[in-house]
Design a protein around this motif. Sequence first.
Motif, PDB file in Angstrom:
ATOM      1  N   ALA A  57       0.787  -1.118   0.079  1.00  0.00           N
ATOM      2  CA  ALA A  57       0.044  -0.001   0.145  1.00  0.00           C
ATOM      3  C   ALA A  57       0.810   1.405   0.032  1.00  0.00           C
ATOM      4  N   GLU A  58       2.009   1.111   0.709  1.00  0.00           N
ATOM      5  CA  GLU A  58       2.773   2.133   0.853  1.00  0.00           C
ATOM      6  C   GLU A  58       3.586   2.605  -0.697  1.00  0.00           C
ATOM      7  N   ARG A  59       3.923   1.424  -1.239  1.00  0.00           N
ATOM      8  CA  ARG A  59       4.615   1.674  -2.479  1.00  0.00           C
ATOM      9  C   ARG A  59       3.518   2.041  -3.392  1.00  0.00           C
ATOM     10  N   ARG A  60       2.355   2.003  -3.483  1.00  0.00           N
ATOM     11  CA  ARG A  60       1.450   2.217  -4.411  1.00  0.00           C
ATOM     12  C   ARG A  60       1.291   3.688  -4.254  1.00  0.00           C
ATOM     13  N   PHE A  61       1.174   4.131  -2.924  1.00  0.00           N
ATOM     14  CA  PHE A  61       1.038   5.683  -2.556  1.00  0.00           C
ATOM     15  C   PHE A  61       2.093   6.362  -3.331  1.00  0.00           C
ATOM     16  N   VAL A  62       3.454   5.964  -2.982  1.00  0.00           N
ATOM     17  CA  VAL A  62       4.378   6.606  -3.454  1.00  0.00           C
ATOM     18  C   VAL A  62       4.525   6.760  -4.996  1.00  0.00           C
ATOM     19  N   ARG A  63       4.142   5.632  -5.756  1.00  0.00           N
ATOM     20  CA  ARG A  63       4.235   5.666  -7.030  1.00  0.00           C
ATOM     21  C   ARG A  63       3.147   6.722  -7.501  1.00  0.00           C
ATOM     22  N   GLU A  64       1.707   6.760  -6.903  1.00  0.00           N
ATOM     23  CA  GLU A  64       0.507   7.569  -7.419  1.00  0.00           C
ATOM     24  C   GLU A  64       1.168   9.177  -7.302  1.00  0.00           C
ATOM     25  N   ARG A  65       1.779   9.181  -5.841  1.00  0.00           N
ATOM     26  CA  ARG A  65       2.299  10.632  -5.729  1.00  0.00           C
ATOM     27  C   ARG A  65       3.336  11.119  -6.548  1.00  0.00           C
ATOM     28  N   GLN A  66       4.270  10.190  -7.274  1.00  0.00           N
ATOM     29  CA  GLN A  66       5.354  10.603  -7.939  1.00  0.00           C
ATOM     30  C   GLN A  66       4.709  10.848  -9.493  1.00  0.00           C
ATOM     31  N   ALA A  67       3.715   9.995  -9.784  1.00  0.00           N
ATOM     32  CA  ALA A  67       3.136  10.135 -11.166  1.00  0.00           C
ATOM     33  C   ALA A  67       2.431  11.578 -11.205  1.00  0.00           C
TER      34      ALA A  67
END
Length: 110
Positions: A57-67
């Motif tokens: 879930a943390e990885r998903r959040f970081v990827r979404e934020r980077q996008a």
Amino acid sequence: MARMVRKQIYIRPDQQRRLKQLAKALGLSEAELIRKSLDQAAVPSAGIYRDPAAWEAERRFVRERQAKGRLPGARDWKRENLYDRPVFHRLERPDLPPRSTGTGKGPGRA
């Protein structure tokens, strides 16, 4: 008191000294200190427990934020500017007079 089982253990001389000192400082018997240490060691600490779902879930959040890219209203200062602040100057060389804050912008700057 709960039923106890007698155990004989071998510890190094430096561990024996620390055990005696710590038991005395805490007002515990050496045996009670060892029992408490075992109880504490058996409990998983927050740093050891890993939840794979939480990490994903943390990885998903970081990827979404980077996008999303940079946020609007970008800062107008650089990290290096923080080290020019008077407080850091005084910590490095307390014998020197305070620096001028200059006209640069950044956190803590007028």
